[in-house]
Write a protein that holds these residues in place. Structure first.
Motif: not given
Length: 131
Positions: A5-9, A37-41, A45-51
């Motif tokens: 998987m890949i996601w962004a922070n 943190l808070v995380s959104f999709v 493909s439900n790409f996740v970005i964590n803040f």
């Protein structure tokens, strides 16, 4: 080898403001927020970005953060199904106080506009035929 998987922070200087901004845009939280943190999709493909709060993200980076007001490294592109949908997103971003840095425009075969979130992270909504 293959990645699973890949996601962004990214950084958030105010998690509650970040939650309000992305919730107002209609995105769903990915789990429950914490103090760090808070995380959104995003997307099908439900790409996740964590803040993350700055101190936590700097620890993970083992370095300092960019000043997003004047420096940029990435832009996230969000696909729209039609040109009209791009215009609807444009109105929605403006209505919730997002900063528009590029008004809607034709771009090659597509149609797009750009905005920043409250922390200065850049996004664009893009309609591209066949995508």
């Amino acid at each position: 080898m293959e990645t699973k998987m890949i996601w962004a922070n990214l950084v958030s200087h105010d998690l509650q403001r970040t939650i309000k901004f992305y919730t107002d845009l209609g995105f769903k939280q990915n789990g429950k927020e914490t103090e760090e943190l808070v995380s959104f999709v995003f997307g099908e493909s439900n790409f996740v970005i964590n803040f993350f709060v700055p101190v936590r993200l700097e620890y993970a980076l083992r370095g300092k953060l960019l000043k997003t007001a004047g420096e940029n490294e990435i832009i996230f592109s969000l696909s729209a199904k039609t040109r009209e949908e791009v215009d609807l997103w444009h109105e929605k971003v403006k209505a919730i106080g997002g900063t528009i840095f590029a008004e809607p425009e034709n771009f090659e075969a597509g149609y797009t506009f750009g905005f920043t979130d409250p922390d200065g992270h850049k996004f664009n909504f893009l309609y591209w035929p066949g995508m």
